[in-house]
Design a protein around this motif. Sequence first.
Motif, PDB file in Angstrom:
ATOM      1  N   SER A  66      70.139  83.381  60.815  1.00  0.00           N
ATOM      2  CA  SER A  66      71.423  83.241  61.090  1.00  0.00           C
ATOM      3  C   SER A  66      72.039  83.769  62.557  1.00  0.00           C
ATOM      4  O   SER A  66      73.221  83.418  62.869  1.00  0.00           O
ATOM      5  N   MET A  67      71.010  84.554  63.156  1.00  0.00           N
ATOM      6  CA  MET A  67      71.465  84.868  64.527  1.00  0.00           C
ATOM      7  C   MET A  67      71.777  83.977  65.680  1.00  0.00           C
ATOM      8  O   MET A  67      70.609  82.841  65.439  1.00  0.00           O
ATOM      9  N   HIS A  68      72.572  84.088  66.342  1.00  0.00           N
ATOM     10  CA  HIS A  68      72.494  83.090  67.583  1.00  0.00           C
ATOM     11  C   HIS A  68      71.199  83.231  68.502  1.00  0.00           C
ATOM     12  O   HIS A  68      70.750  82.381  69.132  1.00  0.00           O
ATOM     13  N   GLU A  69      70.878  84.680  68.647  1.00  0.00           N
ATOM     14  CA  GLU A  69      69.744  84.861  69.375  1.00  0.00           C
ATOM     15  C   GLU A  69      68.437  84.666  68.810  1.00  0.00           C
ATOM     16  O   GLU A  69      68.482  84.404  67.653  1.00  0.00           O
ATOM     17  N   LEU A  70      67.490  84.146  69.929  1.00  0.00           N
ATOM     18  CA  LEU A  70      66.092  83.814  69.377  1.00  0.00           C
ATOM     19  C   LEU A  70      65.359  85.244  69.242  1.00  0.00           C
ATOM     20  O   LEU A  70      65.352  86.124  70.083  1.00  0.00           O
ATOM     21  N   VAL A  71      64.677  85.496  68.085  1.00  0.00           N
ATOM     22  CA  VAL A  71      63.990  86.648  67.891  1.00  0.00           C
ATOM     23  C   VAL A  71      62.353  86.428  67.639  1.00  0.00           C
ATOM     24  O   VAL A  71      62.075  85.231  66.737  1.00  0.00           O
ATOM     25  N   LEU A  72      61.547  86.893  68.500  1.00  0.00           N
ATOM     26  CA  LEU A  72      60.199  86.590  68.555  1.00  0.00           C
ATOM     27  C   LEU A  72      59.566  87.861  68.141  1.00  0.00           C
ATOM     28  O   LEU A  72      59.858  88.857  68.989  1.00  0.00           O
ATOM     29  N   VAL A  73      58.303  87.961  67.673  1.00  0.00           N
ATOM     30  CA  VAL A  73      57.232  89.117  67.573  1.00  0.00           C
ATOM     31  C   VAL A  73      56.040  88.253  68.315  1.00  0.00           C
ATOM     32  O   VAL A  73      55.577  87.350  67.979  1.00  0.00           O
ATOM     33  N   VAL A  74      55.739  88.967  69.371  1.00  0.00           N
ATOM     34  CA  VAL A  74      54.504  88.423  70.091  1.00  0.00           C
ATOM     35  C   VAL A  74      53.437  89.384  69.859  1.00  0.00           C
ATOM     36  O   VAL A  74      53.675  90.758  70.174  1.00  0.00           O
ATOM     37  N   ALA A  75      52.237  89.296  69.610  1.00  0.00           N
ATOM     38  CA  ALA A  75      51.069  89.876  69.411  1.00  0.00           C
ATOM     39  C   ALA A  75      49.970  89.556  70.334  1.00  0.00           C
ATOM     40  O   ALA A  75      49.398  88.438  69.855  1.00  0.00           O
ATOM     41  N   GLY A 106      65.901  86.370  72.719  1.00  0.00           N
ATOM     42  CA  GLY A 106      66.331  85.473  73.645  1.00  0.00           C
ATOM     43  C   GLY A 106      67.885  85.226  73.444  1.00  0.00           C
ATOM     44  O   GLY A 106      68.192  84.526  72.266  1.00  0.00           O
ATOM     45  N   ARG A 107      68.742  85.301  74.547  1.00  0.00           N
ATOM     46  CA  ARG A 107      69.929  84.655  74.327  1.00  0.00           C
ATOM     47  C   ARG A 107      70.213  83.306  75.114  1.00  0.00           C
ATOM     48  O   ARG A 107      69.797  83.624  76.435  1.00  0.00           O
ATOM     49  N   ASP A 108      70.493  82.625  74.568  1.00  0.00           N
ATOM     50  CA  ASP A 108      70.703  81.287  75.119  1.00  0.00           C
ATOM     51  C   ASP A 108      71.781  81.157  76.145  1.00  0.00           C
ATOM     52  O   ASP A 108      72.985  81.436  75.717  1.00  0.00           O
ATOM     53  N   VAL A 109      71.371  81.002  77.402  1.00  0.00           N
ATOM     54  CA  VAL A 109      72.396  81.238  78.573  1.00  0.00           C
ATOM     55  C   VAL A 109      72.502  79.779  79.225  1.00  0.00           C
ATOM     56  O   VAL A 109      72.859  79.774  80.169  1.00  0.00           O
ATOM     57  N   THR A 110      72.057  78.724  78.449  1.00  0.00           N
ATOM     58  CA  THR A 110      71.957  77.451  79.004  1.00  0.00           C
ATOM     59  C   THR A 110      73.385  76.984  79.343  1.00  0.00           C
ATOM     60  O   THR A 110      73.675  76.364  80.686  1.00  0.00           O
ATOM     61  N   GLN A 111      74.343  76.832  78.619  1.00  0.00           N
ATOM     62  CA  GLN A 111      75.549  76.604  79.035  1.00  0.00           C
ATOM     63  C   GLN A 111      76.433  77.471  79.984  1.00  0.00           C
ATOM     64  O   GLN A 111      77.077  77.066  81.102  1.00  0.00           O
ATOM     65  N   LEU A 112      76.187  78.727  80.034  1.00  0.00           N
ATOM     66  CA  LEU A 112      76.798  79.637  81.075  1.00  0.00           C
ATOM     67  C   LEU A 112      76.170  79.144  82.495  1.00  0.00           C
ATOM     68  O   LEU A 112      76.846  79.145  83.459  1.00  0.00           O
ATOM     69  N   ARG A 113      74.719  78.984  82.533  1.00  0.00           N
ATOM     70  CA  ARG A 113      74.232  78.758  83.679  1.00  0.00           C
ATOM     71  C   ARG A 113      74.798  77.258  84.314  1.00  0.00           C
ATOM     72  O   ARG A 113      75.154  77.111  85.383  1.00  0.00           O
TER      73      ARG A 113
END
Length: 183
Positions: A61-70, A152-159
Amino acid sequence: AIAFSAQRDEKGLPDGGALYLSAHRAEDGGILALLDDLRALREPQVQALRRKGFLELLLGSMHELVLVVADGVIGFCSRPELGLAGREFFQAFAPVAASAGLWRPALLSAEDQAHAEAELRTPAGAELRLELTFAPLSSAGGSAGQECLVLGRDVTQLRRLEARLKQSATPAGAAGGDVRPGG
């Protein structure tokens, strides 16, 4: 995900749980159902399984992308529709020009939080621009392998808005077109 505990007390309420049923919708539209026998698990393990569904819903439900990278591979993605789980991190994302100098495997193991901006092409063909924050996860017992939490915060619209503002701030943009001498 749906979770169900089959063991009930005398009032019909969930009690400790001997069986755990979870159902997940697969990408092909089918449903994957898993039934686990929890009788051999200790109480903390049972509690962790109960919280798993809640945490998946919370992260989803979060707007941010959450990744775990191993070890450079994306093991968890909070947005399964992006198809990132199992992909190499540095193949899935491409750095924007401002972050190109920082873009190397050391980002995933830096002791301090690092930040970079990258682009991601979605399975639908859209390009997302993300501001990524890297936070290494300490492994219990110092085991081999490096894990990193990436937000990861989506900054597409901001840019896009920034680009429009820059364009309108130039004399050509303010005039509504090309400025030609003597015209």
